[in-house]
Design an enzyme around this catalytic site. Structure first.
Site, PDB file in Angstrom:
ATOM      1  N   ASP A 178      35.468 -16.135  -6.471  1.00 52.40           N
ATOM      2  CA  ASP A 178      36.091 -16.329  -7.651  1.00 52.40           C
ATOM      3  C   ASP A 178      37.486 -18.139  -7.500  1.00 52.40           C
ATOM      4  O   ASP A 178      38.141 -17.939  -6.634  1.00 52.40           O
ATOM      5  CB  ASP A 178      37.510 -15.159  -7.923  1.00 52.40           C
ATOM      6  CG  ASP A 178      36.760 -14.278  -8.441  1.00 52.40           C
ATOM      7  OD1 ASP A 178      35.233 -14.114  -9.025  1.00 52.40           O
ATOM      8  OD2 ASP A 178      37.055 -12.855  -8.755  1.00 52.40           O
ATOM      9  N   HIS A 221      35.056 -16.409 -15.781  1.00 49.74           N
ATOM     10  CA  HIS A 221      36.408 -15.665 -15.084  1.00 49.74           C
ATOM     11  C   HIS A 221      37.100 -16.186 -16.067  1.00 49.74           C
ATOM     12  O   HIS A 221      38.685 -15.890 -15.353  1.00 49.74           O
ATOM     13  CB  HIS A 221      36.479 -15.898 -13.933  1.00 49.74           C
ATOM     14  CG  HIS A 221      37.612 -15.431 -13.278  1.00 49.74           C
ATOM     15  ND1 HIS A 221      37.264 -14.261 -12.634  1.00 49.74           N
ATOM     16  CD2 HIS A 221      38.152 -15.267 -11.900  1.00 49.74           C
ATOM     17  CE1 HIS A 221      38.069 -13.529 -11.509  1.00 49.74           C
ATOM     18  NE2 HIS A 221      38.515 -14.768 -11.405  1.00 49.74           N
ATOM     19  N   HIS A 260      42.181 -17.305 -16.590  1.00 47.61           N
ATOM     20  CA  HIS A 260      43.282 -16.467 -15.489  1.00 47.61           C
ATOM     21  C   HIS A 260      44.293 -14.952 -15.805  1.00 47.61           C
ATOM     22  O   HIS A 260      45.348 -15.326 -15.324  1.00 47.61           O
ATOM     23  CB  HIS A 260      42.944 -16.760 -14.215  1.00 47.61           C
ATOM     24  CG  HIS A 260      43.338 -16.277 -13.273  1.00 47.61           C
ATOM     25  ND1 HIS A 260      44.074 -15.208 -12.643  1.00 47.61           N
ATOM     26  CD2 HIS A 260      42.519 -15.523 -12.210  1.00 47.61           C
ATOM     27  CE1 HIS A 260      43.043 -14.258 -11.456  1.00 47.61           C
ATOM     28  NE2 HIS A 260      42.385 -15.020 -11.513  1.00 47.61           N
ATOM     29  N   HIS A 318      37.249 -15.852  -2.452  1.00 45.68           N
ATOM     30  CA  HIS A 318      37.984 -16.957  -3.639  1.00 45.68           C
ATOM     31  C   HIS A 318      37.701 -18.360  -3.022  1.00 45.68           C
ATOM     32  O   HIS A 318      38.214 -18.183  -2.062  1.00 45.68           O
ATOM     33  CB  HIS A 318      39.624 -16.907  -3.936  1.00 45.68           C
ATOM     34  CG  HIS A 318      39.852 -15.336  -4.440  1.00 45.68           C
ATOM     35  ND1 HIS A 318      39.712 -14.290  -3.261  1.00 45.68           N
ATOM     36  CD2 HIS A 318      40.009 -14.538  -5.641  1.00 45.68           C
ATOM     37  CE1 HIS A 318      39.651 -12.918  -4.113  1.00 45.68           C
ATOM     38  NE2 HIS A 318      40.161 -13.336  -5.529  1.00 45.68           N
TER      39      HIS A 318
END
Length: 235
Positions: free
Chosen positions: A49, A100, A104, A193
């Site tokens: 991510d 995503h 964010h 990540h």
């Protein structure tokens, strides 16, 4: 007094149920999610991510190429625009990209219009720069809200969560390895990540994730687990 106590308990129960629906990765209160394979699969999926973010995404890609592993990268549209060549490399090397959001944000209590804007900007950035329009979505922080599901349905996006977390946004290398390998299981979707949710003042540092990744791969191999593309879980 009894009535007040009952009311308070009901409020707490409702708050707990809402928190479960919005935050827990396996929750399907809002909509079905992909967070593990069904059946007797000995496969696992590796996901990253918050990228792309140099030099750590490059380092992750080098490790994946060395081990011949196909992963899924849930990219933030803002980072795709900042690092277009890196986003293109992810696609060029055969990995899957997912949405995503653009910047964010925490989606709890956000309007449907705001959620749609974040998703659409990320879709547009990914398609314009990589030539690929994502079909998978993972919410920032794993947080879901009421307006999210209609937006995903309208755009043909499928939500992918996780069942194995390395906690690599706060742990160092050895702790990441322990957290991930302790939870490894057949059919698992692993979350790591390659970028941070918010860069610290000193800049981005996912070096602990990069250092931990080979050990995570080796642990899965020793457990006779096979890394597969996310598409095999979606079939």
């Amino acid at each position: 007094m009894i009535g007040f106590s009952i009311g308070f308990i009901i409020i707490l129960a409702c708050a707990g149920a809402l928190a479960y629906a919005c935050i827990i990765p396996s929750s399907e209160v809002f909509s079905p999610v992909v967070n593990r394979a069904t059946g007797e699969s000995r496969s696992v999926v590796l996901t990253f991510d918050d990228g792309p973010a140099p030099p750590f995404t490059e380092q992750v890609l080098d490790i994946l190429a060395q081990h011949k592993i196909s992963a899924t990268f849930f990219l933030c549209g803002k980072n795709v625009e900042s690092h277009p060549e890196l986003a293109r490399r992810i696609v060029r090397e055969g990995h899957t990209i997912g949405n995503h959001t653009y910047s964010h944000p925490f989606l709890l209590c956000r309007s449907r219009r705001f959620i749609a804007g974040e998703i659409d900007r990320a879709q547009e950035a990914s398609e314009r720069i990589t030539g690929v329009r994502p079909t998978l979505f993972r919410p920032a922080y794993g947080a879901r809200w009421f307006g999210l599901m209609p937006v995903l349905r309208q755009r043909g996006l499928r939500m992918v969560m996780w069942s194995v977390m390395g906690f690599d946004w706060k742990y160092k290398t050895q702790a990441i390895i322990r957290a991930t390998t302790r939870r490894l299981h057949p059919g698992g979707v692993i979350l790591l990540h390659d970028g941070p949710e918010q860069p610290p003042p000193g800049g981005i540092d996912q070096s602990s994730t990069v250092a931990a990744l080979p050990a995570v791969i080796e642990a899965a191999t020793r457990s006779q687990l096979t890394f597969v593309p996310i598409q095999e879980f979606l079939a």
